[in-house]
Design a protein around this motif. Structure first.
Motif, PDB file in Angstrom:
ATOM      1  N   ASP A  57      56.517  38.606  36.963  1.00  0.00           N
ATOM      2  CA  ASP A  57      55.343  37.544  36.025  1.00  0.00           C
ATOM      3  C   ASP A  57      54.664  36.971  37.062  1.00  0.00           C
ATOM      4  N   TRP A  58      54.998  35.867  37.525  1.00  0.00           N
ATOM      5  CA  TRP A  58      54.055  35.007  38.038  1.00  0.00           C
ATOM      6  C   TRP A  58      53.081  36.024  38.822  1.00  0.00           C
ATOM      7  N   ALA A  59      53.140  36.774  39.499  1.00  0.00           N
ATOM      8  CA  ALA A  59      52.437  37.767  40.461  1.00  0.00           C
ATOM      9  C   ALA A  59      51.682  38.341  39.467  1.00  0.00           C
ATOM     10  N   ASP A  60      52.352  38.923  38.912  1.00  0.00           N
ATOM     11  CA  ASP A  60      51.229  39.557  37.330  1.00  0.00           C
ATOM     12  C   ASP A  60      50.109  38.758  36.847  1.00  0.00           C
ATOM     13  N   ASN A  61      50.278  37.506  36.124  1.00  0.00           N
ATOM     14  CA  ASN A  61      49.303  36.792  35.583  1.00  0.00           C
ATOM     15  C   ASN A  61      48.723  36.514  36.615  1.00  0.00           C
ATOM     16  N   MET A  62      48.910  36.191  37.687  1.00  0.00           N
ATOM     17  CA  MET A  62      48.138  36.011  38.846  1.00  0.00           C
ATOM     18  C   MET A  62      46.953  37.045  39.370  1.00  0.00           C
ATOM     19  N   HIS A  63      47.986  38.385  39.190  1.00  0.00           N
ATOM     20  CA  HIS A  63      47.060  39.387  39.478  1.00  0.00           C
ATOM     21  C   HIS A  63      45.691  39.581  38.323  1.00  0.00           C
ATOM     22  N   GLY A  64      46.207  38.982  37.397  1.00  0.00           N
ATOM     23  CA  GLY A  64      44.911  39.285  35.986  1.00  0.00           C
ATOM     24  C   GLY A  64      44.715  38.503  35.903  1.00  0.00           C
ATOM     25  N   SER A  65      44.804  37.378  36.114  1.00  0.00           N
ATOM     26  CA  SER A  65      43.897  35.690  35.244  1.00  0.00           C
ATOM     27  C   SER A  65      43.387  34.162  35.802  1.00  0.00           C
ATOM     28  N   LEU A  66      44.743  35.367  38.047  1.00  0.00           N
ATOM     29  CA  LEU A  66      44.075  34.465  38.408  1.00  0.00           C
ATOM     30  C   LEU A  66      45.504  32.450  38.086  1.00  0.00           C
ATOM     31  N   LEU A  67      46.023  33.021  36.885  1.00  0.00           N
ATOM     32  CA  LEU A  67      47.018  32.136  36.170  1.00  0.00           C
ATOM     33  C   LEU A  67      45.641  31.187  34.977  1.00  0.00           C
ATOM     34  N   ILE A  68      44.618  31.312  35.136  1.00  0.00           N
ATOM     35  CA  ILE A  68      43.782  30.104  34.411  1.00  0.00           C
ATOM     36  C   ILE A  68      43.397  31.127  33.295  1.00  0.00           C
ATOM     37  N   GLY A  69      43.947  32.058  32.807  1.00  0.00           N
ATOM     38  CA  GLY A  69      43.406  32.750  32.000  1.00  0.00           C
ATOM     39  C   GLY A  69      41.947  33.124  31.856  1.00  0.00           C
ATOM     40  N   ASP A  70      41.230  32.815  30.306  1.00  0.00           N
ATOM     41  CA  ASP A  70      40.223  34.042  30.126  1.00  0.00           C
ATOM     42  C   ASP A  70      39.665  34.103  31.288  1.00  0.00           C
ATOM     43  N   THR A  71      39.143  32.552  31.841  1.00  0.00           N
ATOM     44  CA  THR A  71      38.431  32.083  32.701  1.00  0.00           C
ATOM     45  C   THR A  71      38.395  33.163  34.073  1.00  0.00           C
ATOM     46  N   GLY A  72      39.448  32.983  34.626  1.00  0.00           N
ATOM     47  CA  GLY A  72      40.214  34.067  35.350  1.00  0.00           C
ATOM     48  C   GLY A  72      40.643  35.483  35.563  1.00  0.00           C
ATOM     49  N   ASP A  73      40.452  36.128  33.962  1.00  0.00           N
ATOM     50  CA  ASP A  73      39.548  37.523  33.983  1.00  0.00           C
ATOM     51  C   ASP A  73      38.759  37.703  34.234  1.00  0.00           C
ATOM     52  N   ARG A  74      37.773  37.158  33.572  1.00  0.00           N
ATOM     53  CA  ARG A  74      35.933  36.756  34.055  1.00  0.00           C
ATOM     54  C   ARG A  74      35.680  37.031  35.247  1.00  0.00           C
ATOM     55  N   LEU A  75      36.592  36.084  36.259  1.00  0.00           N
ATOM     56  CA  LEU A  75      36.143  35.902  37.348  1.00  0.00           C
ATOM     57  C   LEU A  75      36.452  37.513  38.906  1.00  0.00           C
ATOM     58  N   ILE A  76      37.954  38.340  37.845  1.00  0.00           N
ATOM     59  CA  ILE A  76      38.382  38.918  38.195  1.00  0.00           C
ATOM     60  C   ILE A  76      37.602  40.236  38.210  1.00  0.00           C
ATOM     61  N   GLU A  77      37.261  40.450  36.923  1.00  0.00           N
ATOM     62  CA  GLU A  77      35.961  41.712  36.092  1.00  0.00           C
ATOM     63  C   GLU A  77      34.955  41.163  37.062  1.00  0.00           C
ATOM     64  N   ILE A  78      34.848  40.787  37.430  1.00  0.00           N
ATOM     65  CA  ILE A  78      33.179  40.684  38.729  1.00  0.00           C
ATOM     66  C   ILE A  78      33.664  40.820  39.230  1.00  0.00           C
ATOM     67  N   ALA A  79      34.784  40.481  39.890  1.00  0.00           N
ATOM     68  CA  ALA A  79      35.375  40.882  41.306  1.00  0.00           C
ATOM     69  C   ALA A  79      35.590  42.131  41.439  1.00  0.00           C
ATOM     70  N   ALA A  80      35.257  42.679  40.683  1.00  0.00           N
ATOM     71  CA  ALA A  80      35.967  44.241  40.310  1.00  0.00           C
ATOM     72  C   ALA A  80      34.319  44.983  40.318  1.00  0.00           C
ATOM     73  N   GLY A  81      34.639  44.700  39.992  1.00  0.00           N
ATOM     74  CA  GLY A  81      33.302  45.361  39.939  1.00  0.00           C
ATOM     75  C   GLY A  81      31.916  45.533  40.470  1.00  0.00           C
ATOM     76  N   LEU A  82      32.201  44.580  41.047  1.00  0.00           N
ATOM     77  CA  LEU A  82      31.173  43.748  42.459  1.00  0.00           C
ATOM     78  C   LEU A  82      32.145  44.971  44.261  1.00  0.00           C
ATOM     79  N   SER A  83      33.255  45.524  43.806  1.00  0.00           N
ATOM     80  CA  SER A  83      34.160  46.198  44.367  1.00  0.00           C
ATOM     81  C   SER A  83      33.182  46.996  44.127  1.00  0.00           C
ATOM     82  N   ILE A  84      32.482  47.828  43.553  1.00  0.00           N
ATOM     83  CA  ILE A  84      32.568  48.841  42.804  1.00  0.00           C
ATOM     84  C   ILE A  84      31.398  49.225  43.693  1.00  0.00           C
ATOM     85  N   VAL A  85      29.907  48.114  43.580  1.00  0.00           N
ATOM     86  CA  VAL A  85      29.126  48.132  44.475  1.00  0.00           C
ATOM     87  C   VAL A  85      28.946  48.109  45.859  1.00  0.00           C
ATOM     88  N   LEU A  86      30.436  47.479  46.589  1.00  0.00           N
ATOM     89  CA  LEU A  86      30.365  47.224  47.755  1.00  0.00           C
ATOM     90  C   LEU A  86      31.063  48.640  48.569  1.00  0.00           C
TER      91      LEU A  86
END
Length: 482
Positions: free
Chosen positions: A151-180
């Motif tokens: 569950d620690w890994a799951d929360n880190m994987h999805g939100s960096l353990l910081i909730g919605d802010t982490g979710d948005r940062l990861i979403e940007i990273a995933a989208g930019l990865s497609i561009v990459l």
């Protein structure tokens, strides 16, 4: 994933490289300008994405290893098999004696030599799992649900353990990865030498070996990476929750004349960050008990209990591990659920959710894989595939994929550092290839990504504004970023 994917330039091009790097950028053709813009975007994306991709790969491997060897929700806890299981009522009494509270869910075992699990909500809050030997009623293990390393890994994987802010940062990273991926393929695309793209040159040394391994692994993994990124974005708060999932949610109106509550499946059945219901049903409204609606389920003269609901589930084809959720409140329903995303099976095509009226035992809803929209079907397969839950082959493939992502990330940095001249006051973009036949198509692909992924579009607009408003008016800075 690299900070540089460029193919080797022709000898003539290499000879001209120093003058090309110092020539006024305004004298370049439109294709050359786009090439350097694509490279800068690739570089910017890499700077942002690489730390996230390494984190996602490492935590992804953690979750898959823990699932493979420990299981989820007690699915791999072995017991000494007896002849006849105790009645379900007796099992419930034993579970509540060991862990007082309210039973929320029964989780059946995958095999006869595995423990039955009850999920119980104690008065002080939270959820605890009680694993027992169904033949003897002996308690094997009691633990807090989803508070371990998985569950620690799951929360880190999805939100960096910081909730919605982490979710948005990861979403940007995933989208930019497609561009990459797309810009990397464009920059690197072989112009006549496909052998180098498909087979690494293991005789090469130094940066040439790094580049060959990076190019070949990146090429073979690019399509799979796109699949992983898009399926992962299904969990993201903006693209997944606000757009795609809303478009593909199963319509509750398909349940003919069934009263609906104002509570979604996500609110009623999911536990915190833990998803216990199929992706396509999360935003669908729950049916309500207390009407004459539905089809015959539990026989009319039979009490509607956990035992009778389990028997009904098996009669309807539920085999091995499946779950029964208890009604919540006066209008709540019994829910029989088998979901590959929750590791109940390795076959997403047999996923199924059935809701039972808590008073009459009638079937209010019965949703199978074939009832989903095309997007729901894609996610029903894509999510367990993403999580490595579709069998040993899936686990091995995903582990190799995660290791490849880490290699691509590290090798991209290494190649850039090895190519960049010492004390050079610029990023040192690669030489322009002799031919750039696909640049207009690359522009179209970039526009498509911007429209399909809103946060990517905003990020690319910011990069474009930086290119035009800052780099375009400061020659020294423009040269430094070339």
């Amino acid at each position: 994933m690299a900070l540089s994917h460029s193919s080797e330039a022709a000898p003539a091009t290499r000879a001209q490289a120093p003058s090309q790097q110092t020539t006024d950028l305004n004298t370049r053709t439109a294709a050359q300008k786009f090439y350097f813009a694509a490279w800068r975007w690739h570089f910017y994306a890499g700077l942002y994405v690489i730390p996230f991709m390494i984190m996602l790969a490492v935590t992804g491997m953690m979750m898959m290893l823990l699932t493979q060897y420990q299981g989820r929700d007690g699915e791999k806890i072995r017991i000494e098999q007896g002849e006849t299981p105790l009645r379900v009522e007796a099992q419930m009494e034993a579970a509540l004696a060991a862990q007082p509270g309210t039973i929320v869910e029964w989780i059946g075992p995958k095999g006869d030599d595995l423990a039955t699990v009850f999920r119980i909500a104690p008065e002080e809050g939270g959820n605890r799992l009680v694993a027992m030997n169904p033949y003897t009623g002996d308690i094997v293990k009691i633990w807090d649900r989803r508070t371990g390393w998985y569950d620690w890994a799951d929360n880190m994987h999805g939100s960096l353990l910081i909730g919605d802010t982490g979710d948005r940062l990861i979403e940007i990273a995933a989208g930019l990865s497609i561009v990459l991926v797309l810009t990397g393929l464009y920059i690197w695309w072989p112009r006549g030498n496909w052998t180098a793209a498909l087979i690494p040159n293991l005789r090469a040394k130094g940066r040439a070996l790094w580049k060959s391994l990076h190019a070949v692994i990146g090429f073979w993994m690019s399509a799979l990476l796109i699949v992983f990124l898009i399926s992962g974005l299904a969990w993201a708060g903006i693209w997944g929750g606000k757009f795609v999932q809303a478009w593909s949610t199963f319509p509750a109106q398909k349940w003919d004349n069934v009263p609906l509550s104002d509570v979604t499946h996500h609110e009623a059945l999911n536990h915190g960050h833990t998803n216990d219901v199929p992706w396509a049903l999360e935003q669908t409204l729950m049916p309500e008990s207390g009407s004459a609606a539905g089809l015959t389920g539990v026989p009319a003269q039979t009490s509607v209990t956990l035992e009778s609901v389990i028997i009904l589930g098996r009669h309807l084809g539920m085999e091995g591990r499946f779950r029964v959720g208890f009604p919540r409140g006066d209008t709540g329903v019994w829910t029989i659920n088998r979901d590959s995303m929750s590791s109940d099976s390795t076959d997403p095509f047999v996923d199924r959710t059935i809701h039972i009226d808590q008073y009459s035992g009638r079937i209010l809803a019965d949703v199978k894989y074939e009832d989903y929209s095309w997007a729901g079907k894609s996610m029903a397969v894509g999510i367990p595939f993403h999580m490595g839950l579709m069998g040993t082959w899936n686990f091995i493939l995903n582990m190799a994929f995660c290791l490849s992502v880490i290699f691509l990330s590290v090798s991209g940095v290494v190649m850039w550092l090895k190519r960049r001249p010492a004390r050079a006051g610029r990023l040192a973009a690669p030489p322009v290839p002799a031919e750039l036949p696909f640049w207009k198509g690359a522009v179209v692909i970039g526009l498509f990504c911007s429209l399909a992924f809103p946060l990517v579009g905003l990020t690319l607009l910011a990069v474009l504004a930086f290119d035009l408003l800052v780099l375009g008016h400061i020659p020294a800075l423009k040269r430094a970023f070339s």
